[in-house]
Write a protein that holds these residues in place. Structure first.
Motif, mmCIF file in Angstrom:
data_model
loop_
_atom_site.group_PDB
_atom_site.id
_atom_site.type_symbol
_atom_site.label_atom_id
_atom_site.label_comp_id
_atom_site.label_asym_id
_atom_site.label_seq_id
_atom_site.Cartn_x
_atom_site.Cartn_y
_atom_site.Cartn_z
ATOM 1 N N ILE A 42 48.726 51.055 42.017
ATOM 2 C CA ILE A 42 48.422 49.804 42.720
ATOM 3 C C ILE A 42 48.947 48.638 41.887
ATOM 4 O O ILE A 42 48.732 48.559 40.683
ATOM 5 C CB ILE A 42 46.908 49.671 42.966
ATOM 6 C CG1 ILE A 42 46.434 50.743 43.960
ATOM 7 C CG2 ILE A 42 46.559 48.279 43.478
ATOM 8 C CD1 ILE A 42 47.021 50.626 45.349
ATOM 9 N N ALA A 43 49.624 47.695 42.560
ATOM 10 C CA ALA A 43 50.324 46.636 41.830
ATOM 11 C C ALA A 43 49.446 45.434 41.501
ATOM 12 O O ALA A 43 49.715 44.720 40.524
ATOM 13 C CB ALA A 43 51.540 46.180 42.629
ATOM 14 N N ALA A 44 48.430 45.158 42.309
ATOM 15 C CA ALA A 44 47.590 43.971 42.079
ATOM 16 C C ALA A 44 46.323 44.090 42.911
ATOM 17 O O ALA A 44 46.305 44.772 43.949
ATOM 18 C CB ALA A 44 48.336 42.691 42.435
ATOM 19 N N VAL A 45 45.261 43.410 42.467
ATOM 20 C CA VAL A 45 43.973 43.411 43.171
ATOM 21 C C VAL A 45 43.448 41.987 43.213
ATOM 22 O O VAL A 45 43.414 41.298 42.194
ATOM 23 C CB VAL A 45 42.946 44.321 42.464
ATOM 24 C CG1 VAL A 45 41.607 44.284 43.205
ATOM 25 C CG2 VAL A 45 43.457 45.759 42.370
ATOM 26 N N VAL A 46 43.035 41.559 44.416
ATOM 27 C CA VAL A 46 42.372 40.268 44.580
ATOM 28 C C VAL A 46 40.985 40.526 45.147
ATOM 29 O O VAL A 46 40.842 41.225 46.164
ATOM 30 C CB VAL A 46 43.153 39.338 45.528
ATOM 31 C CG1 VAL A 46 42.416 38.010 45.702
ATOM 32 C CG2 VAL A 46 44.567 39.088 45.001
ATOM 33 N N LEU A 47 39.963 39.995 44.477
ATOM 34 C CA LEU A 47 38.609 40.133 45.003
ATOM 35 C C LEU A 47 37.975 38.759 45.112
ATOM 36 O O LEU A 47 38.099 37.937 44.209
ATOM 37 C CB LEU A 47 37.772 41.082 44.136
ATOM 38 C CG LEU A 47 37.765 40.876 42.626
ATOM 39 C CD1 LEU A 47 36.429 40.295 42.188
ATOM 40 C CD2 LEU A 47 37.988 42.202 41.915
ATOM 41 N N LEU A 48 37.351 38.513 46.266
ATOM 42 C CA LEU A 48 36.701 37.234 46.530
ATOM 43 C C LEU A 48 35.228 37.485 46.820
ATOM 44 O O LEU A 48 34.890 38.338 47.652
ATOM 45 C CB LEU A 48 37.352 36.518 47.716
ATOM 46 C CG LEU A 48 38.843 36.185 47.575
ATOM 47 C CD1 LEU A 48 39.692 37.243 48.267
ATOM 48 C CD2 LEU A 48 39.155 34.815 48.177
ATOM 49 N N ALA A 49 34.344 36.767 46.137
ATOM 50 C CA ALA A 49 32.903 36.874 46.343
ATOM 51 C C ALA A 49 32.438 38.323 46.248
ATOM 52 O O ALA A 49 31.633 38.785 47.053
ATOM 53 C CB ALA A 49 32.511 36.282 47.692
ATOM 54 N N ALA A 50 32.950 39.026 45.249
ATOM 55 C CA ALA A 50 32.585 40.430 45.075
ATOM 56 C C ALA A 50 31.440 40.553 44.085
ATOM 57 O O ALA A 50 31.537 40.042 42.960
ATOM 58 C CB ALA A 50 33.788 41.225 44.586
ATOM 59 N N PRO A 51 30.353 41.215 44.445
ATOM 60 C CA PRO A 51 29.246 41.396 43.497
ATOM 61 C C PRO A 51 29.681 42.250 42.316
ATOM 62 O O PRO A 51 30.475 43.182 42.459
ATOM 63 C CB PRO A 51 28.174 42.090 44.336
ATOM 64 C CG PRO A 51 28.904 42.704 45.481
ATOM 65 C CD PRO A 51 30.073 41.827 45.749
ATOM 66 N N VAL A 52 29.183 41.915 41.143
ATOM 67 C CA VAL A 52 29.507 42.635 39.918
ATOM 68 C C VAL A 52 28.194 42.971 39.217
ATOM 69 O O VAL A 52 27.229 42.211 39.272
ATOM 70 C CB VAL A 52 30.398 41.784 38.993
ATOM 71 C CG1 VAL A 52 30.772 42.578 37.730
ATOM 72 C CG2 VAL A 52 31.654 41.337 39.712
ATOM 73 N N GLY A 53 28.162 44.101 38.559
ATOM 74 C CA GLY A 53 26.972 44.488 37.820
ATOM 75 C C GLY A 53 26.974 45.975 37.581
ATOM 76 O O GLY A 53 27.766 46.721 38.171
ATOM 77 N N GLU A 54 26.094 46.427 36.706
ATOM 78 C CA GLU A 54 25.969 47.849 36.457
ATOM 79 C C GLU A 54 25.254 48.512 37.632
ATOM 80 O O GLU A 54 24.746 47.844 38.532
ATOM 81 C CB GLU A 54 25.229 48.084 35.151
ATOM 82 C CG GLU A 54 25.978 47.529 33.932
ATOM 83 C CD GLU A 54 25.249 47.803 32.636
ATOM 84 O OE1 GLU A 54 24.122 48.354 32.701
ATOM 85 O OE2 GLU A 54 25.789 47.457 31.572
#
Length: 504
Positions: free
Chosen positions: A315-327
């Motif tokens: 995969i060449a690139a990733v764009v994420l918008l308003a993506a939740p992050v956490g363990e």
């Protein structure tokens, strides 16, 4: 005396010449052509067709509704990009035909609540392609994008094909429009596609390719929607911008939605499978450069994209918008904490409910003894009732948490996935987002991506969850309008970033 007459005659001549020049200037405005890929169709199923008998060689074929309704209940529509002055003539041209003779309404008008119309007409369609025109004069100054050319199809009982269109401001000039259509080469080619995922699941979507003069293959961005029954085409302005930059796009209906088969179960695991199938499909397409595939997702799609990229180093690139992050578990429990706070529950009550909810979610995993699951459910109900929630409502909350989508969200661990993404990453968060707040998620994204040499994490002022355009209402209050990812600044940022990463 004679000299005065000559001067007056000269003045009249100059005034007449000036009026002619003004008129010529108005009538000389070049028509703006609308390619088939720019039509927005709502309320009906449609397909893209290759049509050699119409200008540009392409059309949209719109199916009739199962039961005819109001004329406006389904339509093909396109916004007029320019501002319109009071007293200016506005003319719309559209190529169209129908499988059976049909009468359809066409309008040039604004949106709600007033729906002011500049022009309306009824077209009599036949099976041959014809160029139809509708024209009217604006009664007031109208802002750019406030008016649309709309072909209303809700009342028809036959298939209607709509080709390219043209918009002209100023005096009507039919010959100029026909000359423009004669040399028309659309900048994009839209085609319906279908590709298999799980057994019994065939995903339907639209692949849009730049209409290149050369045989060079195009980079492509897979567009992933947020949670819920997302259909293809949810980011129209972003697609238009990417195509203008020579980047193809693929958007598709989620499984069980629109023309995609299977059952709609919106778990992260199934959405990841479908995105992996989309990437595999693109790598087999002759017009696509399989080494330059990017993934872009909003909200849920912003979790799915990195998960796919973590398992696919090509995969060449990733764009994420308003993506939740956490363990693991953290995004789910953080979201639940926010919702409980909105119910005006005390901090002590929330501190009791959340651990009980976690135990209940864990007990739903396969292999758990029924008695253990029942005890965890009862413990959660008691935590709710202790917080003042009526027993019936508490039982309903527990049943709601048994939904497979919530179980999938509980097991998600996006903060553990992001460090495994080797592709360049752009992560955007809206400062005004109350669904996935930038507070917390912004810092966690930076921590998770700190080892990625090409990772950019940005908080965007004023933006809410959908990254829509911001307009002020009559009281000066900001109002978020338009489709998701439509704010001009965000569009520019995302498009420039992708263009740089997807270069050959």
């Amino acid at each position: 005396m004679r000299s005065l007459v000559m001067i007056a005659t000269l003045v009249r001549f100059l005034l007449l010449l000036w009026c002619l020049l003004v008129s010529a200037t108005a009538s000389a405005q070049a028509p703006q052509l609308v390619q088939v890929g720019d039509w927005h169709v709502y309320g009906a199923d449609y397909d893209y067709d290759r049509e050699p008998l119409v200008a540009g060689g392409a059309a949209i074929r719109v199916a009739p509704r199962a039961a005819p309704g109001e004329p406006w209940s389904s339509a093909a529509t396109v916004a007029i990009p320019a501002a319109i002055k009071s007293g200016m003539r506005v003319t719309g041209y559209v190529w169209a035909r129908s499988a059976q003779p049909a009468h359809i309404a066409v309008t040039i008008q604004g949106g709600g609540p007033r729906y002011d119309a500049v022009a309306t007409a009824t077209l009599s369609l036949v099976s041959e392609w014809k160029l139809y025109a509708i024209s009217g004069i604006a009664s007031a100054d109208l802002p750019a994008e406030s008016q649309s050319l709309t072909v209303q199809l809700g009342a028809t009982s036959t298939i209607v094909s709509v080709g390219p269109a043209a918009l002209q401001l100023g005096e009507r000039d039919d010959p100029a429009v026909r000359r423009a259509f004669a040399g028309f080469r659309p900048s994009q080619i839209a085609q319906d596609v279908r590709f298999a995922s799980d057994p019994g699941v065939v995903l339907a979507g639209v692949l849009r390719l730049p209409n290149r003069a050369s045989a060079a293959r195009s980079p492509v961005v897979v567009l992933l929607g947020g949670g819920g029954p997302a259909r293809r085409g949810i980011y129209p302005l972003l697609e238009k911008r990417l195509l203008a930059d020579g980047i193809a796009t693929l958007s598709y209906d989620k499984r069980g939605i629109g023309r995609s088969t299977g059952s709609f179960v919106d778990t992260l695991e199934l959405m990841e499978k479908d995105a992996i199938a989309a990437v595999a499909f693109l790598r087999a397409q002759p017009g696509v450069d399989g080494s330059r595939i990017a993934l872009l997702g909003l909200s849920q799609g912003g979790v799915v994209g990195p998960a796919v990229a973590a398992g696919d180093p090509a995969i060449a690139a990733v764009v994420l918008l308003a993506a939740p992050v956490g363990e693991k578990h953290a995004p789910f429990l953080d979201g639940m904490r926010t919702r409980l706070g909105e119910m005006n529950l005390s901090n002590d009550s929330i501190a009791t409910i959340l651990p009980a909810a976690g135990r209940f979610m864990e007990a739903q995993r396969p292999g758990t003894a029924p008695a253990t699951l029942a005890a965890a459910r009862q413990s959660l109900i008691e935590a709710f009732t202790a917080a003042g929630i009526p027993p019936a409502s508490a039982s309903g909350f527990a049943d709601f948490l048994k939904h497979p989508v919530l179980a999938s969200m509980y097991q998600a661990a996006p903060g553990n996935v992001l460090p495994r993404v080797r592709a360049p990453v752009l992560a955007l968060y809206g400062r005004a987002d109350t669904v996935v707040p930038s507070t917390g998620n912004l810092d966690q994204a930076r921590i998770a991506l700190r080892a990625n040499p090409d990772a950019t994490v940005i908080e965007v002022p004023r933006m809410e969850h959908g990254f829509q355009s911001v307009a002020l209402d009559a009281l000066g209050k900001p109002n978020h309008v338009g489709p998701p990812i439509s704010d001009p600044g965000v569009l520019d940022l995302v498009a420039r970033w992708l263009r740089e990463r997807l270069r050959p």
